[in-house]
Design a protein around this motif. Structure first.
Motif, PDB file in Angstrom:
ATOM      1  N   PRO A 183      -5.136  -6.016   0.160  1.00 41.87           N
ATOM      2  CA  PRO A 183      -6.065  -4.900   0.135  1.00 41.87           C
ATOM      3  C   PRO A 183      -6.026  -4.185  -1.209  1.00 41.87           C
ATOM      4  O   PRO A 183      -4.983  -4.056  -1.825  1.00 41.87           O
ATOM      5  CB  PRO A 183      -5.565  -3.992   1.255  1.00 41.87           C
ATOM      6  N   ALA A 184      -7.183  -3.761  -1.636  1.00 38.41           N
ATOM      7  CA  ALA A 184      -7.250  -2.995  -2.872  1.00 38.41           C
ATOM      8  C   ALA A 184      -6.779  -1.582  -2.591  1.00 38.41           C
ATOM      9  O   ALA A 184      -7.061  -1.023  -1.549  1.00 38.41           O
ATOM     10  CB  ALA A 184      -8.685  -2.983  -3.382  1.00 38.41           C
ATOM     11  N   THR A 185      -6.033  -1.032  -3.504  1.00 43.24           N
ATOM     12  CA  THR A 185      -5.600   0.348  -3.346  1.00 43.24           C
ATOM     13  C   THR A 185      -6.272   1.166  -4.427  1.00 43.24           C
ATOM     14  O   THR A 185      -5.852   1.147  -5.569  1.00 43.24           O
ATOM     15  CB  THR A 185      -4.076   0.478  -3.460  1.00 43.24           C
ATOM     16  N   ARG A 186      -7.339   1.824  -4.034  1.00 42.81           N
ATOM     17  CA  ARG A 186      -8.066   2.683  -4.964  1.00 42.81           C
ATOM     18  C   ARG A 186      -7.543   4.092  -4.861  1.00 42.81           C
ATOM     19  O   ARG A 186      -7.245   4.583  -3.790  1.00 42.81           O
ATOM     20  CB  ARG A 186      -9.559   2.656  -4.641  1.00 42.81           C
ATOM     21  N   VAL A 187      -7.473   4.725  -6.017  1.00 48.31           N
ATOM     22  CA  VAL A 187      -7.043   6.115  -6.066  1.00 48.31           C
ATOM     23  C   VAL A 187      -8.278   6.990  -5.962  1.00 48.31           C
ATOM     24  O   VAL A 187      -9.314   6.712  -6.559  1.00 48.31           O
ATOM     25  CB  VAL A 187      -6.282   6.395  -7.383  1.00 48.31           C
ATOM     26  N   GLN A 188      -8.163   8.035  -5.168  1.00 47.40           N
ATOM     27  CA  GLN A 188      -9.275   8.960  -5.000  1.00 47.40           C
ATOM     28  C   GLN A 188      -8.752  10.383  -5.102  1.00 47.40           C
ATOM     29  O   GLN A 188      -7.553  10.617  -5.013  1.00 47.40           O
ATOM     30  CB  GLN A 188      -9.953   8.740  -3.650  1.00 47.40           C
ATOM     31  N   ASP A 189      -9.648  11.335  -5.313  1.00 43.11           N
ATOM     32  CA  ASP A 189      -9.244  12.737  -5.347  1.00 43.11           C
ATOM     33  C   ASP A 189      -8.673  13.129  -3.992  1.00 43.11           C
ATOM     34  O   ASP A 189      -9.144  12.690  -2.958  1.00 43.11           O
ATOM     35  CB  ASP A 189     -10.428  13.642  -5.684  1.00 43.11           C
ATOM     36  N   SER A 190      -7.678  13.949  -4.022  1.00 43.12           N
ATOM     37  CA  SER A 190      -7.011  14.377  -2.800  1.00 43.12           C
ATOM     38  C   SER A 190      -7.575  15.711  -2.326  1.00 43.12           C
ATOM     39  O   SER A 190      -7.951  16.553  -3.134  1.00 43.12           O
ATOM     40  CB  SER A 190      -5.513  14.524  -3.074  1.00 43.12           C
ATOM     41  N   ASP A 191      -7.648  15.869  -1.012  1.00 41.66           N
ATOM     42  CA  ASP A 191      -7.999  17.171  -0.456  1.00 41.66           C
ATOM     43  C   ASP A 191      -6.759  18.044  -0.556  1.00 41.66           C
ATOM     44  O   ASP A 191      -5.702  17.701  -0.030  1.00 41.66           O
ATOM     45  CB  ASP A 191      -8.415  17.040   1.010  1.00 41.66           C
ATOM     46  N   THR A 192      -6.887  19.155  -1.238  1.00 37.08           N
ATOM     47  CA  THR A 192      -5.721  20.006  -1.453  1.00 37.08           C
ATOM     48  C   THR A 192      -5.849  21.297  -0.675  1.00 37.08           C
ATOM     49  O   THR A 192      -6.932  21.712  -0.289  1.00 37.08           O
ATOM     50  CB  THR A 192      -5.556  20.331  -2.943  1.00 37.08           C
ATOM     51  N   TRP A 193      -4.716  21.935  -0.488  1.00 34.10           N
ATOM     52  CA  TRP A 193      -4.677  23.184   0.249  1.00 34.10           C
ATOM     53  C   TRP A 193      -5.085  24.363  -0.621  1.00 34.10           C
ATOM     54  O   TRP A 193      -5.690  25.308  -0.170  1.00 34.10           O
ATOM     55  CB  TRP A 193      -3.294  23.420   0.824  1.00 34.10           C
ATOM     56  N   ASP A 194      -4.689  24.309  -1.887  1.00 35.61           N
ATOM     57  CA  ASP A 194      -5.007  25.424  -2.776  1.00 35.61           C
ATOM     58  C   ASP A 194      -5.108  24.948  -4.214  1.00 35.61           C
ATOM     59  O   ASP A 194      -4.600  23.897  -4.571  1.00 35.61           O
ATOM     60  CB  ASP A 194      -3.961  26.522  -2.661  1.00 35.61           C
TER      61      ASP A 194
ATOM     62  N   MET B 193      -9.008   1.629   5.593  1.00 37.24           N
ATOM     63  CA  MET B 193     -10.184   1.332   4.768  1.00 37.24           C
ATOM     64  C   MET B 193      -9.913   0.151   3.848  1.00 37.24           C
ATOM     65  O   MET B 193     -10.780  -0.698   3.635  1.00 37.24           O
ATOM     66  CB  MET B 193     -10.588   2.563   3.953  1.00 37.24           C
ATOM     67  N   ALA B 194      -8.717   0.084   3.293  1.00 36.78           N
ATOM     68  CA  ALA B 194      -8.361  -1.012   2.406  1.00 36.78           C
ATOM     69  C   ALA B 194      -8.380  -2.345   3.155  1.00 36.78           C
ATOM     70  O   ALA B 194      -8.856  -3.358   2.644  1.00 36.78           O
ATOM     71  CB  ALA B 194      -6.994  -0.772   1.779  1.00 36.78           C
ATOM     72  N   MET B 195      -7.867  -2.338   4.391  1.00 34.52           N
ATOM     73  CA  MET B 195      -7.862  -3.565   5.186  1.00 34.52           C
ATOM     74  C   MET B 195      -9.273  -3.959   5.622  1.00 34.52           C
ATOM     75  O   MET B 195      -9.602  -5.134   5.702  1.00 34.52           O
ATOM     76  CB  MET B 195      -6.973  -3.405   6.421  1.00 34.52           C
TER      77      MET B 195
ATOM     78  N   TRP C 267       0.834  -1.201   0.000  1.00 34.90           N
ATOM     79  CA  TRP C 267       0.000   0.000   0.000  1.00 34.90           C
ATOM     80  C   TRP C 267       0.872   1.255   0.000  1.00 34.90           C
ATOM     81  O   TRP C 267       0.598   2.221  -0.716  1.00 34.90           O
ATOM     82  CB  TRP C 267      -0.922  -0.010   1.227  1.00 34.90           C
ATOM     83  N   LEU C 268       1.945   1.243   0.800  1.00 36.75           N
ATOM     84  CA  LEU C 268       2.845   2.391   0.841  1.00 36.75           C
ATOM     85  C   LEU C 268       3.524   2.607  -0.510  1.00 36.75           C
ATOM     86  O   LEU C 268       3.722   3.753  -0.932  1.00 36.75           O
ATOM     87  CB  LEU C 268       3.904   2.204   1.932  1.00 36.75           C
ATOM     88  N   SER C 269       3.861   1.529  -1.200  1.00 41.18           N
ATOM     89  CA  SER C 269       4.452   1.652  -2.533  1.00 41.18           C
ATOM     90  C   SER C 269       3.472   2.307  -3.499  1.00 41.18           C
ATOM     91  O   SER C 269       3.859   3.166  -4.304  1.00 41.18           O
ATOM     92  CB  SER C 269       4.861   0.283  -3.072  1.00 41.18           C
TER      93      SER C 269
ATOM     94  N   TYR D 220      -4.507  19.673 -13.855  1.00 40.08           N
ATOM     95  CA  TYR D 220      -4.286  18.378 -13.185  1.00 40.08           C
ATOM     96  C   TYR D 220      -4.857  18.425 -11.773  1.00 40.08           C
ATOM     97  O   TYR D 220      -4.660  19.373 -11.027  1.00 40.08           O
ATOM     98  CB  TYR D 220      -2.784  18.041 -13.133  1.00 40.08           C
ATOM     99  N   LYS D 221      -5.576  17.378 -11.403  1.00 40.77           N
ATOM    100  CA  LYS D 221      -6.148  17.256 -10.062  1.00 40.77           C
ATOM    101  C   LYS D 221      -5.309  16.265  -9.261  1.00 40.77           C
ATOM    102  O   LYS D 221      -5.078  15.138  -9.703  1.00 40.77           O
ATOM    103  CB  LYS D 221      -7.596  16.760 -10.113  1.00 40.77           C
ATOM    104  N   ALA D 222      -4.864  16.684  -8.089  1.00 38.02           N
ATOM    105  CA  ALA D 222      -4.066  15.815  -7.220  1.00 38.02           C
ATOM    106  C   ALA D 222      -4.898  14.614  -6.777  1.00 38.02           C
ATOM    107  O   ALA D 222      -6.097  14.732  -6.538  1.00 38.02           O
ATOM    108  CB  ALA D 222      -3.579  16.585  -6.002  1.00 38.02           C
ATOM    109  N   VAL D 223      -4.263  13.456  -6.703  1.00 39.75           N
ATOM    110  CA  VAL D 223      -4.931  12.228  -6.275  1.00 39.75           C
ATOM    111  C   VAL D 223      -4.153  11.608  -5.125  1.00 39.75           C
ATOM    112  O   VAL D 223      -2.984  11.927  -4.898  1.00 39.75           O
ATOM    113  CB  VAL D 223      -5.072  11.206  -7.435  1.00 39.75           C
ATOM    114  N   ASP D 224      -4.814  10.723  -4.397  1.00 38.35           N
ATOM    115  CA  ASP D 224      -4.179   9.988  -3.306  1.00 38.35           C
ATOM    116  C   ASP D 224      -4.882   8.650  -3.210  1.00 38.35           C
ATOM    117  O   ASP D 224      -5.995   8.489  -3.710  1.00 38.35           O
ATOM    118  CB  ASP D 224      -4.308  10.765  -1.989  1.00 38.35           C
ATOM    119  N   VAL D 225      -4.242   7.660  -2.592  1.00 34.84           N
ATOM    120  CA  VAL D 225      -4.871   6.351  -2.413  1.00 34.84           C
ATOM    121  C   VAL D 225      -5.739   6.391  -1.159  1.00 34.84           C
ATOM    122  O   VAL D 225      -5.534   7.229  -0.275  1.00 34.84           O
ATOM    123  CB  VAL D 225      -3.823   5.213  -2.322  1.00 34.84           C
TER     124      VAL D 225
END
Length: 125
Positions: free
Chosen positions: A70-81, A46-48, A16-18, A36-41
């Motif tokens: 565990p599945a690692t789904r990519v989701q939109d990231s909460d960004t600062w700006d 939640m995956a576990m 998952w960290l990879s 470009y929209k930042a993404v995060d896993v």
């Protein structure tokens, strides 16, 4: 004696960290890409929680048959700006995430080493 699952959990967490590290690297690579929209896993917890563990009978005993991990789904990231170009990648935020991944890798390594030493010490007795 039941099997010890700590090494499996550490291994799944490292995978998952990879995936998270690769996602962060993709965000950093696209820091100047217009729109470009930042993404995060999704978080590891939640995956576990979504990982299924099935139990199947083999001869006279029960053996847990874990899913592929565990599945690692990519989701939109909460960004600062968000910049005027529509890019939502914040270098500061990505560097903080990269530091979190680094710390988690080191913690996993320390836990696995300590557990391995404990198992070796118990086998010597």
């Amino acid at each position: 004696m039941s099997p010890i699952q700590l090494f499996n959990v550490v291994s799944q967490h490292n995978r998952w960290l990879s995936a998270r590290q690769a996602t962060i690297a993709g965000n950093v690579a696209n820091v100047n890409t217009i729109g470009y929209k930042a993404v995060d896993v999704e978080p590891f917890e939640m995956a576990m929680a979504e990982a299924r563990v099935a139990v199947k009978a083999t001869k006279a005993h029960m053996v847990p048959a874990a899913a592929d991990g565990p599945a690692t789904r990519v989701q939109d990231s909460d960004t600062w700006d968000i910049t005027h170009s529509g890019n939502s990648v914040s270098m500061e935020q990505e560097l903080i995430k990269a530091g979190e991944v680094n710390r988690a890798f080191r913690l996993n390594t320390s836990v696995a080493k300590a557990f391995h030493r404990m198992m070796l010490a118990s086998a010597k007795v």
